[in-house]
Design a protein around this motif. Structure first.
Motif, PDB file in Angstrom:
ATOM      1  N   LEU A  82     -39.071 -57.734-104.878  1.00 57.23           N
ATOM      2  CA  LEU A  82     -38.493 -56.689-105.718  1.00 57.23           C
ATOM      3  C   LEU A  82     -37.861 -55.568-104.903  1.00 57.23           C
ATOM      4  O   LEU A  82     -37.388 -54.577-105.463  1.00 57.23           O
ATOM      5  CB  LEU A  82     -39.570 -56.110-106.647  1.00 57.23           C
ATOM      6  N   LEU A  83     -37.836 -55.729-103.584  1.00 58.64           N
ATOM      7  CA  LEU A  83     -37.308 -54.697-102.692  1.00 58.64           C
ATOM      8  C   LEU A  83     -35.938 -55.127-102.149  1.00 58.64           C
ATOM      9  O   LEU A  83     -35.798 -56.226-101.595  1.00 58.64           O
ATOM     10  CB  LEU A  83     -38.289 -54.468-101.539  1.00 58.64           C
ATOM     11  N   PHE A  84     -34.951 -54.249-102.323  1.00 62.24           N
ATOM     12  CA  PHE A  84     -33.576 -54.539-101.928  1.00 62.24           C
ATOM     13  C   PHE A  84     -33.028 -53.426-101.041  1.00 62.24           C
ATOM     14  O   PHE A  84     -33.532 -52.310-101.054  1.00 62.24           O
ATOM     15  CB  PHE A  84     -32.681 -54.656-103.173  1.00 62.24           C
ATOM     16  N   VAL A  85     -31.965 -53.762-100.300  1.00 61.40           N
ATOM     17  CA  VAL A  85     -31.204 -52.771 -99.541  1.00 61.40           C
ATOM     18  C   VAL A  85     -29.759 -52.895 -99.982  1.00 61.40           C
ATOM     19  O   VAL A  85     -29.209 -53.996-100.015  1.00 61.40           O
ATOM     20  CB  VAL A  85     -31.302 -52.993 -98.016  1.00 61.40           C
ATOM     21  N   LEU A  86     -29.158 -51.761-100.326  1.00 59.85           N
ATOM     22  CA  LEU A  86     -27.739 -51.721-100.634  1.00 59.85           C
ATOM     23  C   LEU A  86     -27.023 -50.981 -99.524  1.00 59.85           C
ATOM     24  O   LEU A  86     -27.340 -49.814 -99.242  1.00 59.85           O
ATOM     25  CB  LEU A  86     -27.477 -51.023-101.979  1.00 59.85           C
ATOM     26  N   LEU A  87     -26.087 -51.651 -98.898  1.00 59.33           N
ATOM     27  CA  LEU A  87     -25.249 -51.048 -97.872  1.00 59.33           C
ATOM     28  C   LEU A  87     -23.989 -50.552 -98.557  1.00 59.33           C
ATOM     29  O   LEU A  87     -23.258 -51.338 -99.164  1.00 59.33           O
ATOM     30  CB  LEU A  87     -24.907 -52.063 -96.786  1.00 59.33           C
ATOM     31  N   VAL A  88     -23.754 -49.257 -98.492  1.00 56.73           N
ATOM     32  CA  VAL A  88     -22.617 -48.639 -99.157  1.00 56.73           C
ATOM     33  C   VAL A  88     -21.585 -48.288 -98.091  1.00 56.73           C
ATOM     34  O   VAL A  88     -21.911 -47.653 -97.089  1.00 56.73           O
ATOM     35  CB  VAL A  88     -23.058 -47.366 -99.919  1.00 56.73           C
ATOM     36  N   ASN A  89     -20.360 -48.728 -98.317  1.00 57.74           N
ATOM     37  CA  ASN A  89     -19.258 -48.430 -97.411  1.00 57.74           C
ATOM     38  C   ASN A  89     -18.240 -47.595 -98.173  1.00 57.74           C
ATOM     39  O   ASN A  89     -17.502 -48.121 -99.010  1.00 57.74           O
ATOM     40  CB  ASN A  89     -18.627 -49.718 -96.886  1.00 57.74           C
ATOM     41  N   ILE A  90     -18.242 -46.285 -97.904  1.00 54.49           N
ATOM     42  CA  ILE A  90     -17.316 -45.377 -98.581  1.00 54.49           C
ATOM     43  C   ILE A  90     -16.017 -45.347 -97.781  1.00 54.49           C
ATOM     44  O   ILE A  90     -15.983 -44.849 -96.654  1.00 54.49           O
ATOM     45  CB  ILE A  90     -17.919 -43.966 -98.707  1.00 54.49           C
ATOM     46  N   LYS A  91     -14.969 -45.896 -98.393  1.00 57.27           N
ATOM     47  CA  LYS A  91     -13.652 -45.920 -97.753  1.00 57.27           C
ATOM     48  C   LYS A  91     -12.748 -44.894 -98.421  1.00 57.27           C
ATOM     49  O   LYS A  91     -13.143 -44.270 -99.409  1.00 57.27           O
ATOM     50  CB  LYS A  91     -13.076 -47.330 -97.863  1.00 57.27           C
TER      51      LYS A  91
END
Length: 156
Positions: A82-91
C-alpha cells in the motif's frame, strides 16, 4: 534556512499539492501528513473509504540537472503493497508523474547505485560511499516510461 534550502522546500510542497490535485480529479481524497513524516507525505482514500494507500512524493523542477534525490532509507524495502512513491517532474509547461510501488523503486535505485559504485572514477580510483541516492531521467528504462502518468498503478 538559506534561500536554496527554502526553495527546495517550496518545490517539494508544490509537488505534494500537484499530486493532491491529481488524486482529487480522480475522486480520491488526499490527506497531507505533517511535514517531515519519514515514510509518506499523503494518505489517499477512495471516496467509499474502501481502500487507503500511502504516498511519498519526490519533486524536481526544470532547473534540476541531477534528478530526484533520496535518503539512504530508500534502499530498505518496506514490504508494504500500500506504499507508493510518486516522482513529480515540474517542467516549464507541463508536469509528469512517475508512479512506483515503494519496493520496486527501492530495488531500482539500489541497482543503479551499485552500478555507479562499480564504475571507477576517471582517475581509476574506487568511488566512495555517498550519503544519498538519486534517480535521473537518463537512467529510465521502458518500465519506467510506462509509469508516466499511469494513475491506475495506484490500484484505487
Amino acid at each position: 534556512m538559506n534561500k536554496s534550502s527554502n526553495n527546495l522546500g517550496l518545490i517539494g510542497s508544490t509537488g505534494e499539492f500537484y499530486v493532491c490535485a491529481e488524486l482529487g480529479k480522480r475522486n480520491i481524497l488526499p490527506l497531507l501528513t505533517s511535514k517531515n513524516n519519514p515514510l509518506f507525505d499523503i494518505v489517499a482514500v477512495t471516496s467509499s473509504a474502501s481502500k487507503t494507500i500511502y504516498i511519498q512524493v519526490k519533486t524536481m523542477s526544470e532547473k534540476n540537472n541531477q534528478g530526484w534525490k533520496f535518503g539512504l532509507d530508500i534502499c530498505l524495502k518496506k514490504n508494504n503493497p500500500l506504499l507508493f512513491v510518486l516522482l513529480v517532474n515540474i517542467k516549464q509547461n507541463d508536469i509528469d508523474y512517475y508512479i512506483y510501488e515503494y519496493d520496486k523503486l527501492s530495488e531500482k535505485i539500489s541497482e543503479l547505485y551499485k552500478k555507479y559504485l562499480d564504475i571507477p572514477k576517471k582517475n581509476g580510483e574506487k568511488r566512495k560511499e555517498v550519503g544519498f541516492r538519486w534517480l535521473d531521467l537518463k537512467d529510465f528504462s521502458s518500465d519506467d516510461l510506462v509509469r508516466k502518468n499511469n494513475w491506475q498503478l495506484l490500484g484505487i
